[in-house]
Design a protein around this motif. Sequence first.
Motif, PDB file in Angstrom:
ATOM      1  N   PHE A  62     -16.691 -35.040-148.565  1.00  0.00           N
ATOM      2  CA  PHE A  62     -16.580 -35.173-147.101  1.00  0.00           C
ATOM      3  C   PHE A  62     -16.764 -33.820-146.420  1.00  0.00           C
ATOM      4  CE2 PHE A  62     -13.960 -34.592-143.310  1.00  0.00           C
ATOM      5  CZ  PHE A  62     -14.690 -35.396-142.451  1.00  0.00           C
ATOM      6  N   ARG A 111      -1.688 -43.559-136.844  1.00  0.00           N
ATOM      7  CA  ARG A 111      -2.059 -43.232-138.219  1.00  0.00           C
ATOM      8  C   ARG A 111      -3.383 -42.454-138.246  1.00  0.00           C
ATOM      9  NH1 ARG A 111      -1.382 -42.076-143.489  1.00  0.00           N
ATOM     10  NH2 ARG A 111      -3.117 -42.814-144.715  1.00  0.00           N
ATOM     11  N   TYR A 158      -7.354 -34.148-147.283  1.00  0.00           N
ATOM     12  CA  TYR A 158      -6.772 -35.463-147.008  1.00  0.00           C
ATOM     13  C   TYR A 158      -6.019 -35.943-148.247  1.00  0.00           C
ATOM     14  CZ  TYR A 158      -9.657 -35.326-142.878  1.00  0.00           C
ATOM     15  OH  TYR A 158     -10.230 -34.942-141.681  1.00  0.00           O
ATOM     16  N   GLN A 202     -13.707 -36.777-153.464  1.00  0.00           N
ATOM     17  CA  GLN A 202     -13.965 -37.370-152.141  1.00  0.00           C
ATOM     18  C   GLN A 202     -13.739 -36.344-151.040  1.00  0.00           C
ATOM     19  OE1 GLN A 202     -11.293 -40.700-152.464  1.00  0.00           O
ATOM     20  NE2 GLN A 202     -12.950 -42.140-152.853  1.00  0.00           N
ATOM     21  N   LYS A 242     -15.110 -41.780-143.678  1.00  0.00           N
ATOM     22  CA  LYS A 242     -13.954 -41.052-144.236  1.00  0.00           C
ATOM     23  C   LYS A 242     -12.647 -41.737-143.863  1.00  0.00           C
ATOM     24  CE  LYS A 242     -11.948 -38.007-142.088  1.00  0.00           C
ATOM     25  NZ  LYS A 242     -10.750 -38.086-141.230  1.00  0.00           N
ATOM     26  N   ARG A 255      -8.526 -47.375-147.043  1.00  0.00           N
ATOM     27  CA  ARG A 255      -8.636 -48.219-148.235  1.00  0.00           C
ATOM     28  C   ARG A 255      -7.722 -47.719-149.346  1.00  0.00           C
ATOM     29  NH1 ARG A 255     -14.296 -48.448-151.021  1.00  0.00           N
ATOM     30  NH2 ARG A 255     -13.336 -46.779-152.186  1.00  0.00           N
ATOM     31  N   ARG A 256      -7.600 -46.412-149.454  1.00  0.00           N
ATOM     32  CA  ARG A 256      -6.764 -45.856-150.525  1.00  0.00           C
ATOM     33  C   ARG A 256      -5.280 -45.898-150.170  1.00  0.00           C
ATOM     34  NH1 ARG A 256      -9.333 -43.310-154.708  1.00  0.00           N
ATOM     35  NH2 ARG A 256      -7.323 -42.419-155.244  1.00  0.00           N
ATOM     36  N   SER A 257      -4.959 -45.698-148.873  1.00  0.00           N
ATOM     37  CA  SER A 257      -3.537 -45.645-148.502  1.00  0.00           C
ATOM     38  C   SER A 257      -2.969 -47.040-148.236  1.00  0.00           C
ATOM     39  CB  SER A 257      -3.351 -44.762-147.265  1.00  0.00           C
ATOM     40  OG  SER A 257      -3.964 -45.369-146.147  1.00  0.00           O
ATOM     41  N   ARG A 300     -12.223 -44.882-145.765  1.00  0.00           N
ATOM     42  CA  ARG A 300     -11.913 -44.582-147.173  1.00  0.00           C
ATOM     43  C   ARG A 300     -10.440 -44.193-147.311  1.00  0.00           C
ATOM     44  NH1 ARG A 300     -16.104 -41.151-148.192  1.00  0.00           N
ATOM     45  NH2 ARG A 300     -17.475 -42.893-148.581  1.00  0.00           N
ATOM     46  N   VAL A 301      -9.959 -43.387-146.381  1.00  0.00           N
ATOM     47  CA  VAL A 301      -8.530 -43.018-146.390  1.00  0.00           C
ATOM     48  C   VAL A 301      -7.679 -44.283-146.269  1.00  0.00           C
ATOM     49  CG1 VAL A 301      -6.699 -41.889-145.051  1.00  0.00           C
ATOM     50  CG2 VAL A 301      -8.837 -40.669-145.504  1.00  0.00           C
ATOM     51  N   ASP A 321      -4.802 -38.729-149.195  1.00  0.00           N
ATOM     52  CA  ASP A 321      -5.106 -40.023-149.818  1.00  0.00           C
ATOM     53  C   ASP A 321      -6.452 -40.039-150.535  1.00  0.00           C
ATOM     54  OD1 ASP A 321      -2.747 -41.504-148.964  1.00  0.00           O
ATOM     55  OD2 ASP A 321      -3.534 -41.225-146.954  1.00  0.00           O
ATOM     56  N   LEU A 322      -7.280 -39.050-150.269  1.00  0.00           N
ATOM     57  CA  LEU A 322      -8.581 -38.995-150.931  1.00  0.00           C
ATOM     58  C   LEU A 322      -8.478 -38.180-152.216  1.00  0.00           C
ATOM     59  CD1 LEU A 322     -11.053 -38.418-147.952  1.00  0.00           C
ATOM     60  CD2 LEU A 322     -10.251 -40.565-148.943  1.00  0.00           C
TER      61      LEU A 322
END
Lengths: 230, 234
Positions: free
Chosen positions: B116, A78, B105, B112, A11, A17-19, A14-15, B107-108
């Motif tokens: 999660f 972060r 979250y 997603q 998770k 990678r997206r941010s 993934r956060v 950003d998800l």
Amino acid sequence: MLNDALLLAAKDLRVERRSRVLTGQVLPFGLIVLILFGFGISPDRRVVEAPDRTVLEQVAPGLFWLAVLLSALLALGRSFAIEAVDGNLDALKLTGLDPAGVFLGKALAIWLELLAIELLLGVGSLALYGATITHPLLLLVTVLAATTSIAAAGTLYAALASGLRVRDTLVPLLVLPVLAPVLLGATLATEAALFGPAGDGWPWAGLISTFAVLYLGAGMVSFGVLLEET
Amino acid sequence: MKTGRCSVSLQVMSDLPVVALDGAVSLISGFPALAGADLVVEQGEIVLLEGPNGAGKSTLLRLCAGLAPLHDGAGTVLDCDLSSRPARRRVRRQVGLLAHASALYDDLTVEQNLRFWAAANRVDEPAIEPAMQRLGLAERLRDVPVSGLSAGQRRRTAMAVIVCRRPRLWLLDEPHAGLDRSGRDLIDDLVLAAIDAGASVMLSSHEVERASGLLDRSSGPSRAVTVVGGQVRC
């Protein structure tokens, strides 16, 4: 516990990678720190005891690990900022996930991010400071042990501060003194990996490996209480 | 079956009340947010919490979720003693809390986030898609980052997490806030469906008319209580 850790780590990555905070902010920050360190030391100055080496080359290990440590502070901040907002920490408590698994997952994500940072900063250090690696195995063990120590201790203290309004300024105050022995050991072991003899570096690599195990153990045992109190 | 101070029986029907508070005191930064609250919630019952801001409604819901500590008095939720930390942890796995914060979250994407939280809550994968369909998240919102959602859409996503969990006790803090009319109707339908399935619901709302209508439509027992000064008045 391991499944929980992998779930949390996936998770967090993934956060990330997206941010793109790591690639867009943390890595450039580390590179800027490396370059600024270089500005402070004349590239032509030679080490008195070893005239074949520049001062910049000689202090490259310490500058590298300092840049890693400063970048790690951003990554740690972060990592827990995303849990502290919007009630995510409470929601994590409601899941019944194993706290040790949560700790390992957060630390694993930081560990992987730090390895990426170290790879880039390592290449940057070799290019900017002109150092060369003579004992790669010692360097590899040092990097893995120091990264584990930074990720484990950093996760523990970042979690401690996560519930506080002053967490952004508190985390460096808590983490830097705790990681001072790791910084020292990693610098000396890296020096040995670059300039030899390797025998001088292995005891330091062993010391930071011990720290890594201790920090991991302390985190797994105490993270449940920390999570409860934040 | 009893384990320590908390029954872990998964039997849904029980003669014991789902929530039983007796003089419950909970301190937030030393301030008694709950100051001797008494409340009993039965299986399949809806209890509406009314009261002004700062009366203790949110703390009462957090106490029942096992998140706020019980400093004095007695309290059990789903047969778990709230004064025991391990028992409070067990309570958490069996309740669904919709708080003011949506616990998502940014950003998800919506999907997603749901995947999660479903995995973290040990929810089976097949439960996710129906929850998304039910909350209107399965089409164009599926791949939208949560940071791009409106307040109402965030609320729907947070509610979808609870629907996936299928908790025995629903704790809803202002569930209608930020939602349009169809969203509010949807929340009401979900609450009524939960009651029909044997769950219990505690909700706080400033929208007395809508919440009262919800109580009237419930197939199970329902009532409104007023929370004032950290105490519950029937």
